[in-house]
Every structure is written in structure tokens, then in C-alpha cells.
Design a protein around this motif. Structure first.
Motif: not given
Length: 147
Positions: A113-129
Motif C-alpha cells: 500500500y505504501q509503495l503504491y502511495l509513494n509511486a503516486g497512486f490514490n485510494e479510490v474505494d474499497r471492496r469490503f470482505g
């Protein structure tokens, strides 16, 4: 270490399957690992001194790239190879005039998750479970990167 990133070939698949089983708590089935000819496939292998050290499976459908699977052999984790492999993917997407890259990551996989954030990705949503765990299920975090 001599690092190169090349298009994935059938010669890599035995080593990739072994890494898949060591790197993921719920690995892909071998039949999925061996399916190289899916629509829009742009799968690549990271070689360390000529041996498979990591890989990604991605699919480019009309300029929207999905990063389906990425892994670095646990022997090489923590050495920046995941960052290098992800940067290669993003550069490849730019060369192919893709518009966006999408992925899902386990909520518990904080290093990825941190790797993706550092590369410039943004969290857009979640798929629960979404993902199975040893004790039930956990969320998938959906992330995007726009080129």
C-alpha cells in the motif's frame, strides 16, 4: 546485482510459480500463472543475475491498465526491486499511451500500500470482505494512477 526487466515468457513460469507460492498468502493457481495470452496482456519478469526475482501481470484494455499481480521473491524484498518493477510498469504504460492504471491491494499489506502511495497512486474505494484470510475475509483497497 544485474537487474533487467523483460517480457514474460514460458521459460520464466516455473520460477514465477515458485515465487508466487512463497510471496503470497493466497497464491494464484498454477493454471492462471501459466496463462500468458489473455486479452491485452503486458506481463513482465524482473531478472536478477539472469534468474527470476519478480514479475507483474498486467492487462491493457483500451488504455486502462489493470495491475493484476505483482511480486518480488521474498529473498529480494526490501531492496527496492518492487519500486523498480512498478516504475517500469508506469513507464511502459506511458509509452503505450495508457490513460490510467488500476489495482487492488489487501488492506493488511501495508508495505505494498505504501509503495503504491509513494509511486503516486490514490485510494479510490474499497471492496469490503473481498480477500480470503486465515480467519475470514479482509478488504481490498482499490487504487488508481492517472498518466
Amino acid at each position: 546485482m544485474n537487474i533487467s526487466i523483460v517480457p514474460m515468457s514460458a521459460d520464466h513460469l516455473d520460477q514465477i510459480y515458485q515465487i508466487e507460492r512463497r510471496a503470497h498468502s493466497f497464491p494464484w493457481k498454477e493454471s492462471i500463472i501459466r496463462a500468458l495470452d489473455s486479452r491485452g496482456a503486458c506481463h513482465h519478469t524482473l531478472l536478477v543475475d539472469g534468474r527470476v526475482g519478480g514479475y507483474f501481470y498486467a492487462q491493457n484494455i483500451v488504455g486502462e491498465v489493470s495491475l493484476l499481480n505483482i511480486a518480488i521473491d521474498p529473498v529480494y524484498q526490501g531492496k527496492g526491486l518492487g519500486r523498480q518493477l512498478l516504475a517500469f510498469l508506469l513507464s511502459l504504460c506511458e509509452q503505450q499511451d495508457a490513460e490510467s492504471v488500476w489495482l487492488e491491494v489487501r488492506a493488511s499489506n501495508l508495505p505494498a500500500y505504501q509503495l503504491y502511495l509513494n509511486a503516486g497512486f490514490n485510494e479510490v474505494d474499497r471492496r469490503f470482505g473481498y480477500y480470503p484470510t486465515e480467519n475470514g475475509r479482509e478488504d481490498a483497497i482499490i487504487m488508481s494512477y492517472f498518466l
